[in-house]
Scaffold this active site. Structure first.
Site, PDB file in Angstrom:
ATOM      1  N   ASP A  66       0.825  -1.213   0.000  1.00  0.00           N
ATOM      2  CA  ASP A  66       0.000   0.000   0.000  1.00  0.00           C
ATOM      3  C   ASP A  66       0.857   1.259   0.000  1.00  0.00           C
ATOM      4  O   ASP A  66       1.988   1.227   0.505  1.00  0.00           O
ATOM      5  CB  ASP A  66      -0.811   0.058   1.308  1.00  0.00           C
ATOM      6  CG  ASP A  66      -2.251  -0.366   1.124  1.00  0.00           C
ATOM      7  OD1 ASP A  66      -2.571  -0.910   0.060  1.00  0.00           O
ATOM      8  OD2 ASP A  66      -3.034  -0.155   2.056  1.00  0.00           O
ATOM      9  N   TYR A  68       1.692   4.788   1.840  1.00  0.00           N
ATOM     10  CA  TYR A  68       1.558   5.232   3.233  1.00  0.00           C
ATOM     11  C   TYR A  68       0.199   5.907   3.407  1.00  0.00           C
ATOM     12  O   TYR A  68      -0.279   6.606   2.513  1.00  0.00           O
ATOM     13  CB  TYR A  68       2.679   6.200   3.596  1.00  0.00           C
ATOM     14  CG  TYR A  68       4.061   5.587   3.570  1.00  0.00           C
ATOM     15  CD1 TYR A  68       4.418   4.572   4.452  1.00  0.00           C
ATOM     16  CD2 TYR A  68       5.016   6.021   2.651  1.00  0.00           C
ATOM     17  CE1 TYR A  68       5.685   4.018   4.436  1.00  0.00           C
ATOM     18  CE2 TYR A  68       6.301   5.472   2.631  1.00  0.00           C
ATOM     19  CZ  TYR A  68       6.632   4.466   3.520  1.00  0.00           C
ATOM     20  OH  TYR A  68       7.884   3.907   3.502  1.00  0.00           O
ATOM     21  N   PHE A  79       7.858   2.654  -0.717  1.00  0.00           N
ATOM     22  CA  PHE A  79       8.803   2.907   0.380  1.00  0.00           C
ATOM     23  C   PHE A  79       9.212   4.373   0.513  1.00  0.00           C
ATOM     24  O   PHE A  79       9.761   4.778   1.530  1.00  0.00           O
ATOM     25  CB  PHE A  79      10.055   2.019   0.269  1.00  0.00           C
ATOM     26  CG  PHE A  79       9.775   0.562   0.429  1.00  0.00           C
ATOM     27  CD1 PHE A  79       9.567   0.009   1.686  1.00  0.00           C
ATOM     28  CD2 PHE A  79       9.684  -0.267  -0.680  1.00  0.00           C
ATOM     29  CE1 PHE A  79       9.283  -1.344   1.836  1.00  0.00           C
ATOM     30  CE2 PHE A  79       9.401  -1.617  -0.544  1.00  0.00           C
ATOM     31  CZ  PHE A  79       9.205  -2.154   0.711  1.00  0.00           C
ATOM     32  N   HIS A 189      11.222  -8.766   4.801  1.00  0.00           N
ATOM     33  CA  HIS A 189      10.779  -7.375   4.680  1.00  0.00           C
ATOM     34  C   HIS A 189      11.658  -6.482   5.563  1.00  0.00           C
ATOM     35  O   HIS A 189      12.094  -6.903   6.638  1.00  0.00           O
ATOM     36  CB  HIS A 189       9.320  -7.258   5.109  1.00  0.00           C
ATOM     37  CG  HIS A 189       8.659  -5.998   4.662  1.00  0.00           C
ATOM     38  ND1 HIS A 189       8.802  -4.802   5.352  1.00  0.00           N
ATOM     39  CD2 HIS A 189       7.873  -5.727   3.598  1.00  0.00           C
ATOM     40  CE1 HIS A 189       8.119  -3.869   4.727  1.00  0.00           C
ATOM     41  NE2 HIS A 189       7.552  -4.390   3.657  1.00  0.00           N
TER      42      HIS A 189
END
Length: 224
Positions: A66, A68, A79, A189
Site C-alpha cells: 500500500d 503510506y 517505500f 521485509h
C-alpha cells in the site's frame, strides 16, 4: 483517475489493461473515492512510479504494498516519502542496509526516492491508492489485477531486469516473473517486525553486479 496522466510509453505498453472491464470499474471506484474521502497519494501522483521511470530506462523493480496512509507521506513511489516527512521505520532499515552494502552511502535527511526512479528503478506498490488511516482499504478495488499485469508484462517484454522481493507478500509475485530472463532477489521485509532479518541481504550491490555483467549502467544508490 486520469489515465492520460500516465506517460505515453506506459500507455502503449499497458493499453490492453485499460480496455478491460475491471479497469473501468477501478477507475470509477478511485475517482469516487477521491471526491468523497481523503485518499493518498495526491491524485496527480498516483502514477509517479511509472512517469519517473519509463519502460526504456527500466532496470530494477522494487515491489511494495500500500501507499503510506497518513497525510503528506505518500508520493506514488513504494517505500518513498515526500520531502520534509519523517522517514518511516522500514525505509530507515533500507538505508541501514545500504550503509553496509554500498560504499559511501550515508542515510539522507529525506526519504524521497525519486533519484532512484529517474535512474530506472520502478518503485511499484501493488495497490496505488489508500484512504486516510485505513491501510488496505483499496486492496480489493482492482489495483492488484492491474499491478500483477504490469509485473507480468514487463517480465515478458523486457530482459535482464532485477526484481527485489522483500517479505512474503512481495515474494508471492515471483510466479509472475520469468526467472530465465531476469534476476530475482528475495529477502525478509525491511520492517522492524522482521527483527533485522532483512539486514545482510546485499541486494543493492548484487543488483549493480548483475546490471554490469549484462551491459547496463549501475544504479547510483547514494541519495546525499
Amino acid at each position: 483517475m486520469a489515465i492520460k496522466s500516465l506517460h505515453s510509453d506506459w500507455n502503449e505498453l499497458l493499453n490492453q489493461e485499460f480496455n478491460k472491464d475491471y479497469f473501468k470499474g477501478l477507475s470509477d471506484f478511485v475517482n469516487s473515492a477521491y471526491k468523497s474521502k481523503a485518499v493518498y497519494p495526491p491524485k496527480q501522483l498516483v502514477f509517479s512510479a511509472f512517469n519517473l521511470c519509463l519502460p526504456s530506462a527500466l532496470k530494477v523493480v522494487i515491489i511494495g504494498q500500500d501507499p503510506y496512509h497518513q497525510a503528506g507521506q505518500a508520493n506514488g513511489l513504494s517505500f518513498s516519502v515526500s520531502d520534509g516527512i519523517r522517514i518511516p521505520p522500514s525505509l530507515k532499515n533500507i538505508f541501514k542496509e545500504l550503509e553496509q552494502d554500498i560504499a559511501g552511502f550515508r542515510s539522507p535527511a529525506s526519504g524521497n526516492l525519486e533519484a532512484w526512479a529517474k535512474q530506472g528503478v520502478l518503485l511499484l506498490n501493488t495497490v496505488l491508492t489508500v484512504e486516510d488511516s485505513q491501510p488496505g482499504s483499496h486492496r480489493d478495488s482492482g489495483w492488484l489485477q492491474f499491478t500483477d499485469a504490469v509485473i507480468k508484462t514487463i517480465s515478458e517484454r523486457k530482459q535482464h531486469l532485477v526484481f527485489m522481493l522483500w517479505g512474503n507478500y512481495a515474494i508471492s509475485k515471483e510466479t509472475l516473473i520469468d526467472s530465465s530472463k531476469h534476476l530475482i532477489l528475495k529477502a525478509a521485509h525491511p520492517s522492524p517486525l522482521a527483527r533485522g532479518a532483512f539486514f545482510g541481504s546485499k541486494h543493492f550491490s548484487q543488483a549493480n553486479a548483475y546490471l554490469k555483467t549484462t551491459g547496463q549502467a549501475e544504479v547510483n544508490w547514494l541519495l546525499t
